[in-house]
Design a protein around this motif. Structure first.
Motif, short mmCIF file in Angstrom:
data_model
loop_
_atom_site.label_atom_id
_atom_site.label_comp_id
_atom_site.label_asym_id
_atom_site.label_seq_id
_atom_site.Cartn_x
_atom_site.Cartn_y
_atom_site.Cartn_z
N GLN A 1 -3.46 4.89 0.51
CA GLN A 1 -2.31 5.54 -0.44
C GLN A 1 -2.52 4.57 -1.07
N ALA A 2 -2.09 3.10 -0.83
CA ALA A 2 -1.19 2.77 -2.43
C ALA A 2 -3.03 1.51 -2.75
N HIS A 3 -3.43 1.43 -1.89
CA HIS A 3 -4.86 -0.17 -1.92
C HIS A 3 -6.15 1.04 -1.39
N PRO A 4 -6.35 1.80 -1.82
CA PRO A 4 -7.92 2.23 -0.38
C PRO A 4 -8.72 1.38 -0.99
N SER A 5 -9.55 0.74 -1.61
CA SER A 5 -10.11 -0.13 -2.03
C SER A 5 -10.04 -1.20 -0.80
N ALA A 6 -9.49 -1.69 -0.29
CA ALA A 6 -8.77 -2.44 0.67
C ALA A 6 -9.82 -2.20 1.64
N LEU B 1 -11.59 4.47 -13.73
CA LEU B 1 -10.77 4.16 -12.89
C LEU B 1 -10.86 3.20 -11.79
N HIS B 2 -10.16 2.50 -11.93
CA HIS B 2 -10.54 1.52 -10.81
C HIS B 2 -9.79 2.64 -9.59
N LEU B 3 -10.71 2.17 -8.35
CA LEU B 3 -11.01 3.31 -6.80
C LEU B 3 -8.92 2.71 -6.31
N ASP B 4 -8.17 2.25 -6.41
CA ASP B 4 -6.71 2.08 -6.21
C ASP B 4 -6.34 3.00 -6.49
N GLN B 5 -7.13 3.51 -8.25
CA GLN B 5 -6.26 4.99 -8.31
C GLN B 5 -6.79 6.16 -8.58
#
Length: 237
Positions: A115-120, A172-176
C-alpha cells in the motif's frame, strides 16, 4: 530547440482493463489459468466495443490471459483486426499470493508495504512491482515506435499493470501508483509526444472520442505537439 516530427503528436495509447470475472474483487486472481469473464464481464466487453466505435484503432494488443483476450474480442471482431498478445502486458506475478482472498492478504505483513511503498515489494515466489512497471513501459515504448506517428492502439491489461504505466506517464514515483484507479472495462488514454506524455482520460466509462487525426494541434495553442496548453486550452477530446 526541437525540430521535425515534434510538430505533431506521436502515438495515442488506450489502456483498457479486462471485464469482471468470478474472482475480480474478492480474490487476487493473478495469473491463475482459466479465469473467464462472467456474464456481466462479457456485457462490459460488448459495451467497450460500442464505446470505442468512433475511435480508429491501428492495433489491439492484449495480455495473454483469457480475461483480457475475451474483453478485447468484440473490438477485434467488430473491426476485422488481429488480436496480438504481448507477454509484457500480463498480470503481475503475485507468486504465493495468487488465488488467495484479499481479506486474508490484508493481514499479511507485506500488505502495508504494498500500500505505502510498492517500489520495495517483491511478492513471495513472484515478481516485483518495479519489474512489472519496467516490462510494461518498455512494451509501450516499443509499440509506440512500431506504430509510429499518428498511431492509435489499445492494450487490454490488468489493474496494477495499467496503474504502473499511468504512473510512468505522469512522472510519478512507483510509490504513488496506488493513488491511481483502473476499474474493470474502464479506459485510460495517454498520448505520447516527443517531449512528454499527456494523460487525456483516466478510468473512463463513457463513449470515447479523439480528434479526427491524432496529430492535430488543439486550437492552435499547442505549438509543438509537446507543449502543454497554457491556461488549459479549448480541449483535446
Amino acid at each position: 530547440m526541437i525540430h521535425g516530427c515534434d510538430t505533431c503528436w506521436v502515438t495515442t495509447l488506450l489502456l483498457a482493463r479486462h471485464g469482471l470475472t468470478r474472482l475480480t474483487g474478492p480474490v487476487l486472481a493473478g495469473r491463475t489459468p482459466g479465469v473467464h469473464l462472467t456474464e456481466e464481464g462479457r456485457a462490459q466487453a460488448e459495451a467497450l466495443a460500442v464505446r470505442l466505435a468512433g475511435v480508429r484503432l491501428d492495433a489491439v494488443v492484449s495480455s495473454p490471459l483469457e480475461r483480457c483476450r475475451e474483453t478485447a474480442g468484440p473490438l477485434v471482431w467488430q473491426r476485422g483486426l488481429e488480436l496480438v498478445t504481448d507477454e509484457r502486458f500480463v498480470e503481475c506475478g503475485y507468486g504465493a499470493w495468487t488465488g488467495r482472498p484479499l481479506k486474508e492478504l490484508a493481514e499479511d505483513p507485506l500488505w502495508p508495504v504494498v500500500q505505502a511503498h510498492p517500489s520495495a515489494v517483491t511478492f513471495p515466489g513472484g515478481e516485483s512491482l518495479a519489474e512489472v512497471q519496467h516490462r510494461a513501459v518498455a512494451a509501450v515504448r516499443e509499440w509506440n515506435r512500431r506504430l509510429g506517428e499518428k498511431g492509435v492502439y489499445l492494450v487490454c491489461s490488468h489493474g496494477d499493470v495499467i496503474k504502473a504505466i499511468v504512473a510512468d506517464a505522469l512522472g510519478l514515483h512507483l510509490d504513488q501508483f496506488q493513488r491511481i484507479t483502473a476499474d474493470p472495462a474502464a479506459v485510460t488514454v495517454i498520448r505520447y509526444a516527443r517531449l512528454r506524455p499527456f494523460l487525456l482520460k483516466l478510468n473512463d466509462m463513457g463513449e470515447l472520442r479523439l480528434p479526427k487525426d491524432s496529430e492535430e494541434k488543439d486550437g492552435g495553442e499547442n505549438l509543438t505537439g509537446s507543449d502543454a496548453a497554457v491556461g488549459g486550452g479549448p480541449g483535446t477530446t
